[in-house]
Design an enzyme around this catalytic site. Structure first.
Site, mmCIF file in Angstrom:
data_model
loop_
_atom_site.group_PDB
_atom_site.id
_atom_site.type_symbol
_atom_site.label_atom_id
_atom_site.label_comp_id
_atom_site.label_asym_id
_atom_site.label_seq_id
_atom_site.Cartn_x
_atom_site.Cartn_y
_atom_site.Cartn_z
ATOM 1 C CB SER A 1 -2.626 6.518 3.580
ATOM 2 O OG SER A 1 -3.937 6.428 3.113
ATOM 3 C CE LYS B 1 -5.843 1.109 4.836
ATOM 4 N NZ LYS B 1 -6.723 2.139 5.242
ATOM 5 C CD1 TRP C 1 -10.961 7.019 1.828
ATOM 6 C CD2 TRP C 1 -13.200 6.950 1.755
ATOM 7 N NE1 TRP C 1 -11.332 5.898 1.125
ATOM 8 C CE2 TRP C 1 -12.693 5.824 1.068
ATOM 9 C CE3 TRP C 1 -14.583 7.117 1.847
ATOM 10 C CZ2 TRP C 1 -13.517 4.864 0.476
ATOM 11 C CZ3 TRP C 1 -15.404 6.151 1.250
ATOM 12 C CH2 TRP C 1 -14.874 5.048 0.583
ATOM 13 C CG HIS D 1 -5.547 10.967 2.810
ATOM 14 N ND1 HIS D 1 -5.722 10.219 3.946
ATOM 15 C CD2 HIS D 1 -4.909 10.152 1.926
ATOM 16 C CE1 HIS D 1 -5.232 9.014 3.766
ATOM 17 N NE2 HIS D 1 -4.727 8.948 2.547
HETATM 18 C C1 GCU Z 1 -7.618 4.787 -0.384
HETATM 19 C C2 GCU Z 1 -8.151 3.739 0.561
HETATM 20 C C3 GCU Z 1 -7.657 3.963 1.978
HETATM 21 C C4 GCU Z 1 -6.149 4.146 2.000
HETATM 22 C C5 GCU Z 1 -5.766 5.235 1.032
HETATM 23 C C6 GCU Z 1 -4.253 5.471 0.866
HETATM 24 O O1 GCU Z 1 -8.231 6.013 -0.120
HETATM 25 O O2 GCU Z 1 -9.539 3.749 0.480
HETATM 26 O O3 GCU Z 1 -8.024 2.878 2.809
HETATM 27 O O4 GCU Z 1 -5.700 4.410 3.301
HETATM 28 O O5 GCU Z 1 -6.248 4.899 -0.250
HETATM 29 O O6 GCU Z 1 -3.454 4.583 1.110
HETATM 30 O O7 GCU Z 1 -3.897 6.572 0.426
#
Ligand code: GCU
Length: 422
Positions: free
Chosen positions: A260, A264, A351, A401
């Site tokens: 997540s 990144k 998402w 997720h």
């Molecule tokens: C949120 C956010 C995402 C991110 C995620 C996470 O959902 O919108 O961009 O990747 O958190 O880090 O769990």
């Protein structure tokens, strides 16, 4: 900050209430509503000229891409500031099959600023490759083992066993399912992790207590010249600094990985720091592996509204205007070539736009092809739990997720494949 999700036909509106002010940010989750979008060819310079060979890619086009990501999205990636390391505690684990080290990495001139790394290794005569990744809630939440130091940094209250941003013993093991240490070492790999909040607490004011502020002098960079994702990524490079001096580790074979927002960060780390031999992005979504110009799931506007500290100021120019960005995330993935890359999605994680993650990886394959490395060899996104590709690999796990044992088993198979090849 309060988030409310309002369903309206196929278009999703997310109501963000921020400092008493609310805005509706539209988001699409219907494939039929995705408008056409144009992606830049990775092997064409910004002025439209073609990249002719590997040398040109490495010396000109790749630096051009990295600079665009620095200027428009993530900011600068400073050099090291590590002064010293110390193995504070070393223990035998898993009935003698492995060892565990708790290491401090000293960052500044003063020994007060350090990172806590937790490292599990199999018992092995030869140095072993390691998976390096950040965790969300302190090393102690990656295992139930009570000998892991309880993290005393700021931690978000939405994690189990955390209140007033302080962890208690009941937060131990709260994300242990994401770190199957015994499974990993039984396959001959080590794994190193570090709490991301030690680099920068994850809230808009966090930079004041993180490396962007505390190491401003040593790194010779103003806090607004980079952002939180950059600070987290930079921390992964510091873990690699340590791995390079640990004799039990083969640091030429580190796989940087993350889930997540930390996926990144892993991608940004791999782009900048070529010491990482390979990268795994798990459900990294918008601002990670997913295409921004494809209107599906989270958008740049959501990122800038909920997490204004993650990216540089300039990124705000593209809220609601992704088409104006001179780059897209396929170029970030391409910048990692020819090093192996694994992108994963989860079927219910709309998402993060699973298809956008797949398409970005497929596009990145154009650069790998220059190196005669096969791409995904499939045009359409594969069904759930049908991994595709070899050195460029993709799978979509069934479910939410998260990062689960299924994902790790695939990562281990990927590691076996890429390292056996060498
Ligand atoms: C949120 C956010 C995402 C991110 C995620 C996470 O959902 O919108 O961009 O990747 O958190 O880090 O769990």
């Amino acid at each position: 900050m309060e988030k409310k999700i309002i369903y309206c036909a196929s278009i999703l509106f997310i109501l963000v209430q921020f400092n008493g002010f609310s805005q509706r940010i539209p988001s699409n989750i219907d494939e039929d509503q995705v408008p056409p979008f144009v992606l830049t060819h990775p092997l064409k310079y910004a002025d439209g000229k073609k990249v002719k060979n590997i040398k040109e890619w490495e010396n000109s086009r790749r630096p051009e891409i990295l600079n665009l990501f620095k200027d428009h999205i993530y900011g600068e990636y400073p050099g090291a500031s590590v002064i010293d390391f110390k193995v504070v505690k070393e223990d035998e684990v898993f009935a003698g099959k492995g060892k565990r080290k708790q290491v401090q990495i000293y960052l500044g001139k003063s020994k007060e600023l350090f990172l806590n790394v937790l490292l599990y290794l199999p018992i092995s005569k030869a140095p072993v490759p390691v998976f390096a990744g950040l965790n969300f809630c302190g090393n102690h939440c990656t295992t139930f083992d009570s000998l892991i130091f309880l993290n005393d940094n700021w931690i978000a209250d939405n994690h189990k066993g955390v209140s007033n941003n302080t962890a208690s013993d009941s937060s131990r093991g709260s994300q242990a399912h994401r770190w199957p240490y015994e499974e990993i070492i039984s396959r001959g790999y080590g794994v190193a992790t570090l709490y991301y909040g030690e680099l920068e607490p994850d809230h808009p004011e966090g930079w004041k207590n993180g490396v962007r502020s505390l190491l401003k002098e040593e790194l010779r960079i103003e806090p607004d010249k980079w952002a939180a994702i950059g600070a987290w990524a930079w921390g992964l490079s510091r873990v690699q600094d340590y791995l390079e001096i640990d004799k039990d580790v083969d640091a030429k074979r580190t796989i940087v990985q993350g889930h997540s927002r930390l996926g990144k960060a892993a991608l940004w780390a791999a782009s900048n720091d070529t010491r990482f031999a390979a990268v795994i992005s798990n459900n990294s979504g918008e601002g990670g592996a997913a295409l921004s110009k494809r209107w599906f799931g989270e958008t740049i506007e959501h990122l800038n509204s909920y997490f204004p500290h993650w990216f540089v100021q300039k990124y705000n120019d593209y809220s609601g205007k992704a088409e104006e960005l001179p780059i897209d995330q396929h170029l970030l993935l391409a910048s990692i070539a020819p090093r192996p890359i694994y992108v994963t999605s989860a079927s219910e994680d709309l998402w993060a736009d699973p298809k956008g993650e797949f398409l970005a990886l497929r596009e990145a394959g154009k650069v790998y092809k220059l190196y005669k490395i096969a791409g995904l060899a499939i045009k359409e996104q594969p069904q759930v739990e049908m991994p595709v590709g070899k050195k460029i690999r993709y799978h979509m796990r069934k479910g939410k997720h998260d990062i689960q044992l299924y994902d790790w088993i695939q990562f281990l198979d990927f590691a076996d494949y890429i390292f056996k090849e060498k």
